[in-house]
Design a protein around this motif. Structure first.
Motif, PDB file in Angstrom:
ATOM      1  N   ILE A  80     -35.850  -2.165  90.550  1.00  0.00           N
ATOM      2  CA  ILE A  80     -34.645  -1.550  89.996  1.00  0.00           C
ATOM      3  C   ILE A  80     -34.510  -1.888  88.511  1.00  0.00           C
ATOM      4  CG2 ILE A  80     -32.119  -1.568  90.068  1.00  0.00           C
ATOM      5  CD1 ILE A  80     -32.376  -1.892  93.133  1.00  0.00           C
ATOM      6  N   ARG A  81     -34.775  -3.143  88.147  1.00  0.00           N
ATOM      7  CA  ARG A  81     -34.722  -3.524  86.728  1.00  0.00           C
ATOM      8  C   ARG A  81     -35.746  -2.732  85.924  1.00  0.00           C
ATOM      9  NH1 ARG A  81     -33.971  -8.741  88.917  1.00  0.00           N
ATOM     10  NH2 ARG A  81     -36.205  -9.191  88.709  1.00  0.00           N
ATOM     11  N   ALA A  82     -36.931  -2.573  86.490  1.00  0.00           N
ATOM     12  CA  ALA A  82     -37.974  -1.805  85.799  1.00  0.00           C
ATOM     13  C   ALA A  82     -37.552  -0.352  85.613  1.00  0.00           C
ATOM     14  CB  ALA A  82     -39.283  -1.877  86.581  1.00  0.00           C
ATOM     15  N   GLY A  83     -36.895   0.217  86.632  1.00  0.00           N
ATOM     16  CA  GLY A  83     -36.426   1.592  86.527  1.00  0.00           C
ATOM     17  C   GLY A  83     -35.444   1.777  85.386  1.00  0.00           C
ATOM     18  N   TYR A  84     -34.490   0.858  85.276  1.00  0.00           N
ATOM     19  CA  TYR A  84     -33.526   0.944  84.185  1.00  0.00           C
ATOM     20  C   TYR A  84     -34.203   0.770  82.826  1.00  0.00           C
ATOM     21  CZ  TYR A  84     -29.625   0.727  87.509  1.00  0.00           C
ATOM     22  OH  TYR A  84     -28.729   1.003  88.511  1.00  0.00           O
ATOM     23  N   ALA A  85     -35.155  -0.164  82.754  1.00  0.00           N
ATOM     24  CA  ALA A  85     -35.864  -0.393  81.487  1.00  0.00           C
ATOM     25  C   ALA A  85     -36.688   0.825  81.087  1.00  0.00           C
ATOM     26  CB  ALA A  85     -36.762  -1.622  81.608  1.00  0.00           C
ATOM     27  N   ASN A  86     -37.273   1.495  82.068  1.00  0.00           N
ATOM     28  CA  ASN A  86     -38.113   2.656  81.780  1.00  0.00           C
ATOM     29  C   ASN A  86     -37.305   3.898  81.432  1.00  0.00           C
ATOM     30  OD1 ASN A  86     -40.463   1.213  82.318  1.00  0.00           O
ATOM     31  ND2 ASN A  86     -40.479   1.790  84.492  1.00  0.00           N
ATOM     32  N   LEU A  87     -36.037   3.912  81.824  1.00  0.00           N
ATOM     33  CA  LEU A  87     -35.229   5.112  81.624  1.00  0.00           C
ATOM     34  C   LEU A  87     -35.037   5.437  80.148  1.00  0.00           C
ATOM     35  CD1 LEU A  87     -33.447   7.372  82.739  1.00  0.00           C
ATOM     36  CD2 LEU A  87     -31.553   5.736  82.826  1.00  0.00           C
ATOM     37  N   LYS A  88     -34.782   4.431  79.311  1.00  0.00           N
ATOM     38  CA  LYS A  88     -34.482   4.716  77.905  1.00  0.00           C
ATOM     39  C   LYS A  88     -35.625   5.420  77.182  1.00  0.00           C
ATOM     40  CE  LYS A  88     -32.573   2.937  73.618  1.00  0.00           C
ATOM     41  NZ  LYS A  88     -33.416   3.862  72.830  1.00  0.00           N
ATOM     42  N   PRO A  89     -36.872   4.920  77.242  1.00  0.00           N
ATOM     43  CA  PRO A  89     -37.935   5.657  76.539  1.00  0.00           C
ATOM     44  C   PRO A  89     -38.134   7.075  77.068  1.00  0.00           C
ATOM     45  CG  PRO A  89     -38.854   3.826  77.829  1.00  0.00           C
ATOM     46  CD  PRO A  89     -37.380   3.641  77.790  1.00  0.00           C
ATOM     47  N   HIS A  90     -37.904   7.276  78.347  1.00  0.00           N
ATOM     48  CA  HIS A  90     -38.015   8.630  78.878  1.00  0.00           C
ATOM     49  C   HIS A  90     -36.898   9.526  78.341  1.00  0.00           C
ATOM     50  CE1 HIS A  90     -41.377   8.746  81.689  1.00  0.00           C
ATOM     51  NE2 HIS A  90     -41.098   7.488  82.001  1.00  0.00           N
ATOM     52  N   LEU A  91     -35.682   9.004  78.264  1.00  0.00           N
ATOM     53  CA  LEU A  91     -34.588   9.784  77.690  1.00  0.00           C
ATOM     54  C   LEU A  91     -34.835  10.055  76.210  1.00  0.00           C
ATOM     55  CD1 LEU A  91     -31.304   8.358  79.282  1.00  0.00           C
ATOM     56  CD2 LEU A  91     -32.401  10.554  79.742  1.00  0.00           C
ATOM     57  N   ASP A  92     -35.432   9.091  75.517  1.00  0.00           N
ATOM     58  CA  ASP A  92     -35.757   9.296  74.104  1.00  0.00           C
ATOM     59  C   ASP A  92     -36.777  10.418  73.944  1.00  0.00           C
ATOM     60  OD1 ASP A  92     -34.011   7.326  73.272  1.00  0.00           O
ATOM     61  OD2 ASP A  92     -35.552   5.775  73.088  1.00  0.00           O
ATOM     62  N   TYR A  93     -37.779  10.444  74.823  1.00  0.00           N
ATOM     63  CA  TYR A  93     -38.786  11.510  74.749  1.00  0.00           C
ATOM     64  C   TYR A  93     -38.147  12.862  75.064  1.00  0.00           C
ATOM     65  CZ  TYR A  93     -42.991  14.244  75.630  1.00  0.00           C
ATOM     66  OH  TYR A  93     -43.957  15.228  75.602  1.00  0.00           O
ATOM     67  N   LEU A  94     -37.329  12.893  76.105  1.00  0.00           N
ATOM     68  CA  LEU A  94     -36.637  14.133  76.456  1.00  0.00           C
ATOM     69  C   LEU A  94     -35.743  14.576  75.296  1.00  0.00           C
ATOM     70  CD1 LEU A  94     -35.096  14.909  79.905  1.00  0.00           C
ATOM     71  CD2 LEU A  94     -33.912  15.570  77.837  1.00  0.00           C
ATOM     72  N   GLY A  95     -35.053  13.636  74.681  1.00  0.00           N
ATOM     73  CA  GLY A  95     -34.201  13.965  73.548  1.00  0.00           C
ATOM     74  C   GLY A  95     -34.992  14.521  72.379  1.00  0.00           C
ATOM     75  N   TRP A  96     -36.174  13.940  72.124  1.00  0.00           N
ATOM     76  CA  TRP A  96     -37.029  14.451  71.048  1.00  0.00           C
ATOM     77  C   TRP A  96     -37.454  15.881  71.343  1.00  0.00           C
ATOM     78  CZ3 TRP A  96     -42.125  16.178  71.124  1.00  0.00           C
ATOM     79  CH2 TRP A  96     -42.681  16.446  69.873  1.00  0.00           C
ATOM     80  N   LEU A  97     -37.833  16.166  72.575  1.00  0.00           N
ATOM     81  CA  LEU A  97     -38.190  17.535  72.955  1.00  0.00           C
ATOM     82  C   LEU A  97     -37.011  18.472  72.730  1.00  0.00           C
ATOM     83  CD1 LEU A  97     -40.087  16.878  76.333  1.00  0.00           C
ATOM     84  CD2 LEU A  97     -41.131  17.647  74.186  1.00  0.00           C
ATOM     85  N   ALA A  98     -35.826  18.024  73.134  1.00  0.00           N
ATOM     86  CA  ALA A  98     -34.632  18.871  73.013  1.00  0.00           C
ATOM     87  C   ALA A  98     -34.252  19.127  71.562  1.00  0.00           C
ATOM     88  CB  ALA A  98     -33.466  18.225  73.768  1.00  0.00           C
ATOM     89  N   GLU A  99     -34.562  18.180  70.676  1.00  0.00           N
ATOM     90  CA  GLU A  99     -34.234  18.346  69.258  1.00  0.00           C
ATOM     91  C   GLU A  99     -35.236  19.231  68.529  1.00  0.00           C
ATOM     92  OE1 GLU A  99     -31.894  14.448  67.684  1.00  0.00           O
ATOM     93  OE2 GLU A  99     -34.016  14.178  68.138  1.00  0.00           O
ATOM     94  N   THR A 100     -36.468  19.283  69.002  1.00  0.00           N
ATOM     95  CA  THR A 100     -37.523  19.995  68.282  1.00  0.00           C
ATOM     96  C   THR A 100     -37.833  21.366  68.863  1.00  0.00           C
ATOM     97  OG1 THR A 100     -39.204  18.816  69.609  1.00  0.00           O
ATOM     98  CG2 THR A 100     -38.612  17.861  67.477  1.00  0.00           C
ATOM     99  N   ARG A 101     -37.229  21.707  70.008  1.00  0.00           N
ATOM    100  CA  ARG A 101     -37.457  22.986  70.658  1.00  0.00           C
ATOM    101  C   ARG A 101     -36.132  23.531  71.171  1.00  0.00           C
ATOM    102  NH1 ARG A 101     -42.619  21.049  74.420  1.00  0.00           N
ATOM    103  NH2 ARG A 101     -43.912  20.327  72.669  1.00  0.00           N
ATOM    104  N   ILE A 102     -36.090  24.830  71.430  1.00  0.00           N
ATOM    105  CA  ILE A 102     -34.877  25.411  72.004  1.00  0.00           C
ATOM    106  C   ILE A 102     -34.682  24.914  73.434  1.00  0.00           C
ATOM    107  CG2 ILE A 102     -33.733  27.561  72.662  1.00  0.00           C
ATOM    108  CD1 ILE A 102     -35.209  28.894  70.311  1.00  0.00           C
TER     109      ILE A 102
END
Length: 222
Positions: free
Chosen positions: A130-152
């Motif tokens: 569970i701790r690993a899941g929470y730790a892994n969530l932020k970089p994944h959200l950052d990647y998703l956010g980067w995709l959302a900022e650079t594409r429609i």
């Protein structure tokens, strides 16, 4: 009637539901308690996993990716896999990212440990996972956010299966209150757009016995 065997918090089931919704294909939902190993269901899918789609003509389609490919070919009026070879490759890459890498690093460590493990009779949640899941969530959200900022949309100029795959995982985790949307504004804004689509409304209406979602779960302006 077309039947989709599924579990409400299964991300791959949710992905298929979103595809059917975006394509405006009518279907009936049927909850399948896979841990009970129902013989009739195993005859449809010996792997014993959901989702499974049974078409009106009796065609049985297990596996979410096979189902989505089939639906995009059989009902091409709304295309979700892209139009060019490059678009289709990028959509497939991102679907593999969310159904593979994101699922392993985040969903399995949170949703599986906190919800499915008990139902499957596999012991108590693993606090380390569970701790690993929470730790892994932020970089994944950052990647998703980067995709959302650079594409429609995540894979390009149009809504695609990549968006639906990502939203399926995030919505299931959001239901159990495990997404901190303050971690990335661009990811939150993308999710607000996609959860406002008509195809998303049935997911927001879902309720799982014994587990209530946080107040913002069905809020389109969260």
């Amino acid at each position: 009637m077309r039947i989709l065997y599924q579990l409400p918090l299964s991300p791959t089931s949710r992905k298929v539901r979103l595809v059917l919704g975006e394509k405006r294909i009518p279907f009936e939902l049927r909850a399948e308690r896979v841990w009970e190993r129902n013989e009739e269901f195993l005859a449809l899918n010996p792997a014993g996993t959901v989702p499974v789609l049974v078409e009106e003509n009796g065609l049985v389609l297990p596996d979410s990716y096979a189902i989505c490919e089939y639906l995009d070919e059989a009902y091409p009026e709304v295309q979700l896999l892209g139009r060019t070879l490059g678009e289709r490759a990028e959509v497939r890459r991102l679907v593999a990212w969310f159904d593979g890498k994101f699922a392993r690093e985040v969903t399995d460590n949170l949703l599986y440990e906190k919800q499915m493990k008990r139902l499957l009779g596999r012991g108590n949640p693993d606090a380390g996972a569970i701790r690993a899941g929470y730790a892994n969530l932020k970089p994944h959200l950052d990647y998703l956010g980067w995709l959302a900022e650079t594409r429609i949309w995540l894979a390009g100029n149009t809504l695609s299966l990549a968006d639906l795959a990502a939203a399926a995982h995030l919505s299931a985790l959001d239901y159990i209150g495990d997404i901190d949307w303050s971690l990335n504004d661009a990811a939150r804004d993308w999710y607000a757009r996609i959860k406002s689509r008509p195809a998303f409304r049935p997911l927001l209406a879902d309720r799982v016995s014994g587990t209530n979602p946080p107040p913002h779960y069905a809020d389109l302006d969260f």
